[in-house]
Scaffold this motif. Structure first.
Motif, short mmCIF file in Angstrom:
data_model
loop_
_atom_site.label_atom_id
_atom_site.label_comp_id
_atom_site.label_asym_id
_atom_site.label_seq_id
_atom_site.Cartn_x
_atom_site.Cartn_y
_atom_site.Cartn_z
N LEU A 115 16.01 -2.60 -19.69
CA LEU A 115 15.53 -3.89 -20.20
C LEU A 115 14.84 -4.69 -19.10
O LEU A 115 13.84 -5.36 -19.33
N SER A 116 15.39 -4.63 -17.89
CA SER A 116 14.84 -5.42 -16.78
C SER A 116 13.45 -4.95 -16.38
O SER A 116 12.69 -5.71 -15.77
N GLN A 117 13.11 -3.70 -16.70
CA GLN A 117 11.83 -3.13 -16.27
C GLN A 117 10.77 -3.16 -17.36
O GLN A 117 9.66 -2.68 -17.14
N ALA A 118 11.10 -3.72 -18.51
CA ALA A 118 10.13 -3.81 -19.61
C ALA A 118 9.41 -5.14 -19.51
O ALA A 118 10.04 -6.20 -19.46
N GLN A 119 8.10 -5.11 -19.44
CA GLN A 119 7.33 -6.34 -19.32
C GLN A 119 7.57 -7.23 -20.53
O GLN A 119 7.42 -6.81 -21.67
N VAL A 120 7.98 -8.48 -20.25
CA VAL A 120 8.41 -9.39 -21.30
C VAL A 120 7.27 -10.30 -21.73
O VAL A 120 6.60 -10.92 -20.90
N ARG A 121 7.06 -10.38 -23.02
CA ARG A 121 6.10 -11.34 -23.56
C ARG A 121 6.85 -12.60 -23.95
O ARG A 121 8.08 -12.62 -24.05
N ALA A 122 6.10 -13.66 -24.21
CA ALA A 122 6.73 -14.93 -24.59
C ALA A 122 7.58 -14.74 -25.83
O ALA A 122 7.20 -14.08 -26.78
N GLY A 123 8.76 -15.33 -25.82
CA GLY A 123 9.65 -15.26 -26.98
C GLY A 123 10.53 -14.03 -27.01
O GLY A 123 11.14 -13.74 -28.03
N GLU A 124 10.64 -13.29 -25.89
CA GLU A 124 11.49 -12.10 -25.84
C GLU A 124 12.50 -12.24 -24.69
O GLU A 124 12.41 -11.55 -23.68
N PRO A 125 13.49 -13.11 -24.83
CA PRO A 125 14.45 -13.36 -23.73
C PRO A 125 15.65 -12.42 -23.76
O PRO A 125 16.78 -12.85 -23.59
N ALA A 126 15.42 -11.13 -23.99
CA ALA A 126 16.54 -10.21 -24.19
C ALA A 126 17.46 -10.14 -22.98
O ALA A 126 18.67 -9.93 -23.12
N ILE A 127 16.94 -10.31 -21.79
CA ILE A 127 17.74 -10.15 -20.59
C ILE A 127 17.92 -11.46 -19.83
O ILE A 127 18.49 -11.50 -18.74
N ALA A 128 17.43 -12.55 -20.41
CA ALA A 128 17.44 -13.83 -19.71
C ALA A 128 18.85 -14.29 -19.35
O ALA A 128 19.08 -14.84 -18.26
N GLY A 129 19.82 -14.10 -20.25
CA GLY A 129 21.18 -14.53 -19.97
C GLY A 129 21.79 -13.81 -18.79
O GLY A 129 22.50 -14.40 -17.98
N ILE A 130 21.52 -12.51 -18.68
CA ILE A 130 22.01 -11.74 -17.54
C ILE A 130 21.37 -12.22 -16.24
O ILE A 130 22.03 -12.43 -15.23
N ARG A 131 20.06 -12.46 -16.30
CA ARG A 131 19.34 -12.88 -15.09
C ARG A 131 19.84 -14.23 -14.57
O ARG A 131 19.89 -14.46 -13.36
N ARG A 132 20.23 -15.11 -15.45
CA ARG A 132 20.66 -16.44 -15.02
C ARG A 132 21.99 -16.43 -14.27
O ARG A 132 22.36 -17.42 -13.65
N THR A 133 22.71 -15.32 -14.29
CA THR A 133 23.99 -15.28 -13.58
C THR A 133 23.82 -15.16 -12.07
O THR A 133 24.75 -15.42 -11.31
N ALA A 134 22.64 -14.75 -11.61
CA ALA A 134 22.35 -14.71 -10.17
C ALA A 134 21.73 -16.04 -9.78
O ALA A 134 20.60 -16.35 -10.19
N THR A 135 22.45 -16.84 -9.02
CA THR A 135 22.04 -18.21 -8.75
C THR A 135 21.94 -18.47 -7.24
O THR A 135 22.45 -17.71 -6.43
N ILE A 136 21.28 -19.57 -6.91
CA ILE A 136 21.14 -20.01 -5.53
C ILE A 136 21.94 -21.30 -5.36
O ILE A 136 21.92 -22.17 -6.23
N ALA A 137 22.63 -21.41 -4.24
CA ALA A 137 23.36 -22.62 -3.88
C ALA A 137 22.80 -23.15 -2.56
O ALA A 137 22.04 -22.46 -1.86
N ARG A 138 23.14 -24.37 -2.23
CA ARG A 138 22.72 -24.91 -0.93
C ARG A 138 23.35 -24.08 0.19
O ARG A 138 24.56 -23.93 0.26
N GLY A 139 22.52 -23.52 1.04
CA GLY A 139 22.99 -22.66 2.12
C GLY A 139 22.86 -21.19 1.84
O GLY A 139 23.12 -20.37 2.74
N THR A 140 22.46 -20.79 0.62
CA THR A 140 22.25 -19.38 0.32
C THR A 140 21.21 -18.79 1.26
O THR A 140 20.15 -19.39 1.49
N ARG A 141 21.51 -17.63 1.80
CA ARG A 141 20.54 -16.97 2.68
C ARG A 141 19.46 -16.29 1.84
O ARG A 141 19.76 -15.42 1.03
#
Length: 428
Positions: A115-141
């Motif tokens: 799923l991550s390697q399939a080019q996404v068109r607008a309106g196809e958020p199939a993997i968006a929820g998984i991607r949002r779990t990787a986050t940046i915090a203040r101080g992240t390298r």
């Protein structure tokens, strides 16, 4: 279960550090504060490569998420999750959350990767929820893999912009061959595979970074091959790879972000060694050489750079993005040493007062209906970078791609709608 204990002189192995991977237990070395491990084996197990660094034995690099247990790790209170030595996995880096995916019998990790390697068109958020779990915090390298040409640019005053990664997600990619995957320039394959370069800095604030997915990035997803450099933008927030699942980020609006104190310019050798070539010292406004004489040859791949020099920024070089801080009602150029230290920039230690407010100052403009950042201005002309490139804007403005996702153009200053300095505030 196979147990592989080498006779090398590896420091962590000598201290008794062992990790469990793919049903076997190996002596190991911790990398990037526990984000990855170097596994050591006396035999040529699958995926292992010969190395001279540990007595002519075999090694491979593995991300911490692939490790099922850690045994005998060095004490480091408050820096781990799980109970190493009792089957727990070690995660010393507490700033970065690992990528999380809801796997089931019908949805495997291979399915997520596909799923991550399939080019996404607008309106196809199939993997968006998984991607949002990787986050940046203040101080992240954060890290950006560089060509020799790009490394020279940073020594001469560039600031980070465009595509970048969390160190946590790419800590297991340690050789020049592996790091080629993350290059953003058009020189991939031209540089020597004897060394790879990278920039590492700490995020001042998560608002400076975006996930390259969603409607705002559809222009890059649909960009034709003739108008881009590097691999395509998939719109999933993951970098194109037939093997790895790596979350990618971009600086917000493709603008420059200020370097944090002690940012480092790194070199990686074919055996996976990481060497600090230079560190950025904001009070000196420049890069201080750290590599000893035995490592100066690693600088040979950086064009027009002398291994005997340090590189200081001159006062007349305008920065497209600047950190400013408020102190007693006045604003000064500031220094960020995240996650907790933010102060006035001063050569005198006694004057490095902690700031009360902080913002990133830059200039935006509009030219022919395209939102841009002003990089610099010369007589009658302005250098602009497109904030959200689209095929139509690139063609209409005559913009050129200088690295993956980064499009710049010269425009007549009289034609642009200059909005003047804009302060983007941070919460302290």
């Amino acid at each position: 279960m196979t147990v592989s204990f080498p006779r090398g002189d590896l420091a962590d192995a000598a201290a008794g550090l062992r990790v469990e991977y793919a049903g076997s237990v190996y002596a190991a070395e911790e990398i990037a504060r526990g984000a990855a491990y170097r596994l050591i084996s006396p035999t040529a197990d699958a995926g292992f490569h010969p190395t001279d660094r540990v007595g002519g034995q075999w090694h491979r690099f593995v991300h911490v998420t692939e490790i099922s247990a850690v045994h005998g790790e060095r004490p480091d209170p408050g820096s781990r999750t799980g109970a190493g030595g009792h089957g727990g996995a070690l995660v010393r880096n507490t700033l970065d959350a690992p990528l999380m995916a809801p796997l089931t019998r019908t949805t495997t990790w291979s399915d997520v990767h596909q799923l991550s390697q399939a080019q996404v068109r607008a309106g196809e958020p199939a993997i968006a929820g998984i991607r949002r779990t990787a986050t940046i915090a203040r101080g992240t390298r954060m890290m950006k893999v560089l060509s020799g040409r790009q490394a020279a640019g940073f020594l001469r005053g560039w600031s980070p912009a465009g595509f970048c990664y969390r160190e946590y997600d790419i800590a297991h990619l340690r050789t020049p061959t592996d790091l080629t995957l993350l290059r953003t320039d058009g020189d991939a394959g031209r540089d020597s595979l004897d060394v790879a370069y990278a920039l590492r800095w700490r995020a001042i604030d998560p608002v400076d970074y975006e996930i390259p997915a969603g409607p705002a990035y559809q222009g890059l997803v649909t960009m034709p091959p003739r108008d881009r450099i590097g691999p395509p933008v998939l719109g999933t927030g993951f970098t194109p790879s037939d093997r790895h699942l790596i979350p990618e980020f971009v600086t917000a609006n493709f603008t420059d972000v200020p370097l944090s104190a002690n940012a480092a310019l790194l070199a990686y050798t074919p055996d996976g060694a990481e060497l600090v070539l230079y560190t950025f010292q904001p009070e000196q406004r420049g890069w201080i050489r750290m590599a000893g004489p035995q490592w100066r040859h690693l600088l040979d791949g950086i064009p027009e750079i002398s291994s005997d020099q340090e590189y200081l920024r001159t006062a007349d070089v305008a920065q497209p993005s600047q950190l400013v801080g408020g102190y007693h009602g006045q604003y000064y150029e500031a220094v960020a040493d995240p996650p907790d230290d933010f102060r006035i920039l001063s050569m005198t230690r006694a004057a490095r007062y902690p700031i009360e407010t902080m913002a990133r100052r830059l200039r935006f403009t509009t030219w022919r209906q395209a939102r841009c950042q002003v990089l610099r201005q010369e007589t009658g002309w302005s250098r602009l970078r497109l904030c959200h490139p689209t095929p139509e804007a690139v063609a209409g403005l005559g913009a050129q791609c200088y690295e993956r996702g980064v499009y710049e153009v010269w425009a007549p200053t009289a034609e642009i709608t200059d909005e003047g300095p804009t302060d983007l505030p941070y919460e302290l």
